[in-house]
Every structure is written in C-alpha cells, then in structure tokens.
Design an enzyme around this catalytic site. Structure first.
Site, PDB file in Angstrom:
ATOM      1  N   ASP A 345       0.830  -1.202   0.000  1.00 45.49           N
ATOM      2  CA  ASP A 345       0.000   0.000   0.000  1.00 45.49           C
ATOM      3  C   ASP A 345       0.867   1.255   0.000  1.00 45.49           C
ATOM      4  OD1 ASP A 345       0.802  -0.766   2.640  1.00 45.49           O
ATOM      5  OD2 ASP A 345      -0.517   0.770   3.445  1.00 45.49           O
ATOM      6  N   GLU A 346       0.258   2.354  -0.364  1.00 43.20           N
ATOM      7  CA  GLU A 346       0.816   3.695  -0.237  1.00 43.20           C
ATOM      8  C   GLU A 346       2.233   3.820  -0.800  1.00 43.20           C
ATOM      9  OE1 GLU A 346      -1.602   5.811   3.324  1.00 43.20           O
ATOM     10  OE2 GLU A 346       0.085   4.571   3.979  1.00 43.20           O
ATOM     11  N   ILE A 347       2.384   3.464  -2.078  1.00 39.74           N
ATOM     12  CA  ILE A 347       3.641   3.746  -2.769  1.00 39.74           C
ATOM     13  C   ILE A 347       3.658   5.243  -3.088  1.00 39.74           C
ATOM     14  CG2 ILE A 347       5.062   3.277  -4.790  1.00 39.74           C
ATOM     15  CD1 ILE A 347       4.798   0.933  -2.823  1.00 39.74           C
TER      16      ILE A 347
END
Length: 589
Positions: A345-347
């Site tokens: 998640d959340e690159i």
C-alpha cells in the site's frame, strides 16, 4: 422441605412443591433487582442465527458440572478453560433475567460435545457451525459441531448463557448457529507503538469471546521492525525500538498457540515495498529515501511518505529480494496461517524518485508502475511457492498513480483488502474478479477521530471560534461510533455473485496514537459491533436494521467483557441501562 435450589444461606422455602411465585421471589433474591426483560436471559453476543426458547425456564448447574468432550490438542484446553469459567464467573446481569428456575428439574450435570470431524485445521473456510440443546428435564446438554472450531464457538455461547451464583442456565433452549462471513478479524499495528505479548493475548481472548477468528498482525512498518527473523536478525536488532520491544520466535509461537486454543488465526503482515524505513537500519543500501524528512516541500508533489517515517524497498536492487525472501520464508515457518499479507500500500512516487538508480530507470523510459510490477513479479511467486495465499491492500490494483496490471495478480492466489472509498472500492475489486476483505476506513478504522499527530503545526497558531470541524482533525475523521460500525453492510451495492467474493471484514487499529494503555478501549466494544454483523447480520427477521434493539444487549455484553478483564469503554450511562427505553431517541409505545 426444599431449599431454594442450593441457596441455603439466603432463605428456605417450606412449601412443597414451591409455587411459581416463590420461585420467582427466590430468583429475585439471588439476582438483585431491577428485573425486567425476558430476552436478557439469552443475551448472547454475537446474536445467534436461530434461538428457540418457548418458555422462560431455567435450571441450575450442578456443583459437579462437567464438560464431556473428545480429545483434541486445541479444543481440550478450550474445554478446560470454559469449564473453569462457567463454574466460577458468577456474572450478575445488569437487568436480572425474569425467568422461572424450575424446582423440580434436576440440575445440569454435563455438557456433552460431539464433533463431526476433529481433523479439520484452523484455516480460512473451516466450518464453525454448531447447535446447542438444553432440555428442561434432562441432566445433560448437547453441543454438536462440525469441527473443533465450531465447538469453541458453541462453548462461548454456553458460557454466556450461564449467570448468577449459584450458576443458572436457560432450559428448554435450542440454538443453531453459523457465521455469515468466514473472515472476521482485527488488524493491529505493532510497529508505530509496541504492544507486549500479554496485550496481544488479551486481545485474542476477547476476539474469541466475540467469535472473531483472524488476528491480522501488522508487525512491521517504517517506524520499527520488532519481529526477530532468525535468518535476518539485524533487522530487529537495529530496526526495533529496543531489545525489550522485540517479538522473539518463542513469543510468536506462544501467540500462535494461544490463537489456536481460542479458534483465532494469526495472519502476519510484513508490509513492502512501501512502509519499510526501519529496514534501512540494517540494510540502508536496499531502501530508498530512508530517514528523510517526510514533507520537504510546500506541496504534496514533494512528499516522500504518507506520514512521518520514510522508506521504500528498491525493486532494482537484487539484494532487496535476497533479504525479503529470507524474511518471507522465516515468517512462513513461524506462522502456520495459509494467508500471508504482503502489504503493497501507499507507494509514494517522491520516495522512489529520490533514489539515483530509480531516477536513471525512469529517465530511460521506465515507469513507477513498472517498478511495482517488477517487485510483485519477483516476490508473489515465491510466496505462492510456500503454499500461501497472498493478501495485498487494494492500492496494488486501484491506486491512481502506481499500480500493477491485473495479469500480475492471479485471482486464485490473491486477495485484496479494501480500505478507501467505502463500498465503491469493494465493488471495483469484486468486479475485477478478486476476493476481498473489507476494512473501509469510513466505517472500520478505529484510530480515527483522535486528531492529527503532527507536531510544529502552524494551523493551530491563529485563534479560532472552535467551529471549524476540520482544524486539527485526523485524516479519517470522524470517530467511528459503534452504531456506524454496526450499520455498515459490507456487501452493499453488490450482486449475489459479487457478494460471494467478499470473504469478510476487519476493523483496523493503526497505532500512531494508540498503545497498550488505550488498547482495550479503542477496540471494545466497537469491535463487538462488527463481530455481530459479520456473524449473524445487522437486521431482524423482518429485514429492519436492529441497532436500536442491539443497544441494550451490547451494554450488557460490554459489562460482561469488563468483568472478564477487558477494559471496554462504556456506550451509555449506567442509568440508561437501569431505565430501559428512557435514553432512546424515539419513545417506544
């Protein structure tokens, strides 16, 4: 002469047989007033799917009450635990059950357990169905379950049916029960703040009492790496908060075993490639943008992390995969759970762009999504080779900027966990043909509503009127009340076939502003609200939402959890409980 069913120290009734009036008087003395609800004698949480109790009768448990069960390495410890509980809990309901304790019925001597298949392992899809029968006249109650795990659910139900001192239990009762959703869990983040092993065990025990079955352990993140990985010991030695804030392999084994004895799977999450700043303490060469200020510029374009704590694994460095494979292999050895959560998640584009090797890759025509695809294609097959189903956060497929093509995510081996945009993202995932776990932040994020945690925030400098609801708010405000959680339908807007791909849900407690001092209150009883909706739904027989009816039952269950050592927060003043209906939004007639 008959004694009021064993309560010799209270009074003796000299009439044989005891009239019903005398029995009720006796019960009132045993269980102090007020006395109102017939339903309160069958106050089981989560509410069973089917309850038949034609007459409000009860009987006492024998002083020699026992449980007769087949041997099973995990069920047998649960049987012993519940036997001790029902013999000694002596819970006094807030509203005294107005029932008739039969003077002529023999006390209940035995709970007999029959398990159809003792070989079924604790894994996703294990059958948790059970039935419970307590006759008016017999001395034996019967609990039948398809598996040991269903028997544990039935034991919890039986324990909640027992109340008072001496213990009594409803008689002439039949329950059939099974969950609506196979996956019912809690996600706890132990990286941002550390939780001791005893805190985790207490949480798992409370989960079992609420018939939840998955402890999703978000073990590592950018902030700390508290898991001692035998083949990569430097990750914890250098990346944890300290030697007293590390989970050793023996700690993990204790937690996993405790979970098995409570019917709770322990699902590990080693988040990557984002959220890996703590890895840089041991291996700085494989982590991009580590230990940098998270928001160097004045706008989001310069952002290096979703929040303070920077660092992404570098997909172009082959050492990344050597280290990660060691971590994944050791995690698979420590956790028998067949799901492995890989995060993803959340690159944050700015983090990868800060690395010189990645800058060169991008300048030669590469894209950030290709970087993520390289990472997934280099790790997912290895996880699958260890006989694991891979769980990722929804971002890997749905992010607007950095995501992979669905061809990199085989549907038979991949589950996506949704956390944004409510039912809309759930719809997108199942339309793409993936199974999903629902953790919509709009409903299931328990950390929301406690304000922002950033320091040196100039937004607080000007004097305000206090009317600006956004000033100092957390990103996912408002606070998620138990009613908000209870009323959420996780298959809303889906067709019947699409709904089949929703395997369940999890509440999430991220720990920026949580630690052991607030753990119980943040989780309970709000998590109980989700537990009931995923077990038996949130609607009555007529299809109406039953959150109003659930209030009194949840009040009672919250107090019982507190009596069992869980510091669950109150949902109403005690006065409301002692004056049923007086705190309702609409008066009932």
């Amino acid at each position: 002469m008959r004694i009021c069913e064993g309560k010799k120290s209270m009074f003796q009734a000299f009439v044989l047989p005891i009239p019903k009036f005398a029995i009720i008087v006796c019960l009132t003395l045993i269980f102090p007033p007020p006395a109102l609800s017939l339903k309160s004698a069958v106050n089981v949480w989560p509410k069973p799917r089917l309850v038949s109790w034609p007459r409000p009768l009860a009987k006492f448990l024998s002083a020699n009450f026992t449980i007769d069960s087949p041997y099973h390495q995990h069920l047998t410890p649960a049987v012993n635990r519940y036997l001790g509980l029902v013999r000694t809990e002596h819970y006094h309901p807030l509203i005294t059950p107005f029932v008739i304790v039969s003077a002529s019925a023999p006390p209940l001597q035995t709970l007999y357990i029959n398990v159809i298949d003792l070989t079924v392992p604790l894994q996703h899809g294990a059958n948790e169905t059970y039935s419970l029968s307590i006759s008016e006249a017999g001395e034996t109650a019967y609990l039948t379950a398809e598996t040991a795990w269903g028997a544990m659910r039935g034991l919890e139900t039986f324990s909640q049916l027992v109340w008072g001192n001496p213990p009594a239990v409803p008689a002439g009762l039949y329950i059939w029960d099974a969950p609506l959703f196979a996956h019912r869990g809690i996600m706890l983040d132990t990286s941002r703040n550390y939780y001791g092993v005893e805190d985790i065990l207490r949480t798992i025990e409370a989960m079992s009492a609420n018939k939840l079955n998955v402890f999703h352990w978000h073990i590592t993140d950018s902030h700390s790496f508290p898991l001692m990985v035998p083949s990569e010991p430097e990750l914890a030695a250098k990346g944890s908060y300290g030697p007293d804030m590390i989970y050793s392999p023996s700690d993990v084994a204790k937690i996993v075993q405790f979970g098995l004895e409570h019917g709770v799977r322990v699902l590990p999450e080693i988040d990557s490639p984002g959220h890996t700043g703590s890895w840089a303490e041991a291996y700085p060469e494989i982590v991009a943008c580590a230990n940098m200020f998270w928001l160097p510029g004045n706008n989001g374009a310069d952002q290096l992390a979703a929040e303070p704590g920077t660092g992404h694994l570098n997909p172009l460095n082959q050492k990344t995969y050597k280290v990660l494979e060691n971590v994944i292999r050791d995690a698979a050895n420590m956790f028998p759970e067949t799901f492995y959560h890989g995060g993803a998640d959340e690159i944050i584009p700015g983090c990868w762009k800060a690395d010189p090797t990645i800058q060169s890759f991008l300048s030669n025509g590469g894209t950030l999504s290709q970087l993520l695809e390289k990472f997934i294609n280099s790790t997912l097959p290895y996880i699958i080779s260890l006989n694991r189903t891979v769980v990722y956060w929804e971002d890997v497929l749905l992010n607007d900027v950095v995501k992979v093509d669905s061809s990199f995510l085989p549907r038979e081996h991949t589950i996506l966990q949704t956390w944004n945009n409510g039912s809309n993202n759930t719809k997108k995932i199942v339309e793409a043909g993936y199974r999903t776990i629902v953790s919509s932040s709009e409903f299931y994020y328990l950390d929301c509503g406690h304000g922002d945690f950033l320091g040196n925030d100039s937004r607080y400098d000007p004097q305000t009127t206090g009317q600006d609801s956004k000033a100092g708010a957390s990103w996912c405000d408002p606070f998620k009340t138990w009613q908000t959680i209870y009323n959420y339908d996780i298959t809303f807007g889906l067709s019947k076939d699409e709904a089949k791909l929703v395997i369940g849900g999890e509440v999430a407690l991220w720990s920026e502003q949580a630690d052991p001092t607030v753990l119980d209150g943040r989780l309970w009883p709000r998590t109980s609200a989700m537990a009931e909706t995923l077990w038996s739904g949130n609607r009555d027989e007529a299809g109406r939402k039953r959150s109003g009816e659930a209030t009194d039952r949840l009040n009672e269950w919250r107090y019982r959890m507190v009596s069992r050592g869980v510091k669950a927060e109150p949902i109403q003043p005690l006065w409301c409980i002692r004056n049923p209906g007086m705190c309702d939004a609409v008066q009932s007639f």
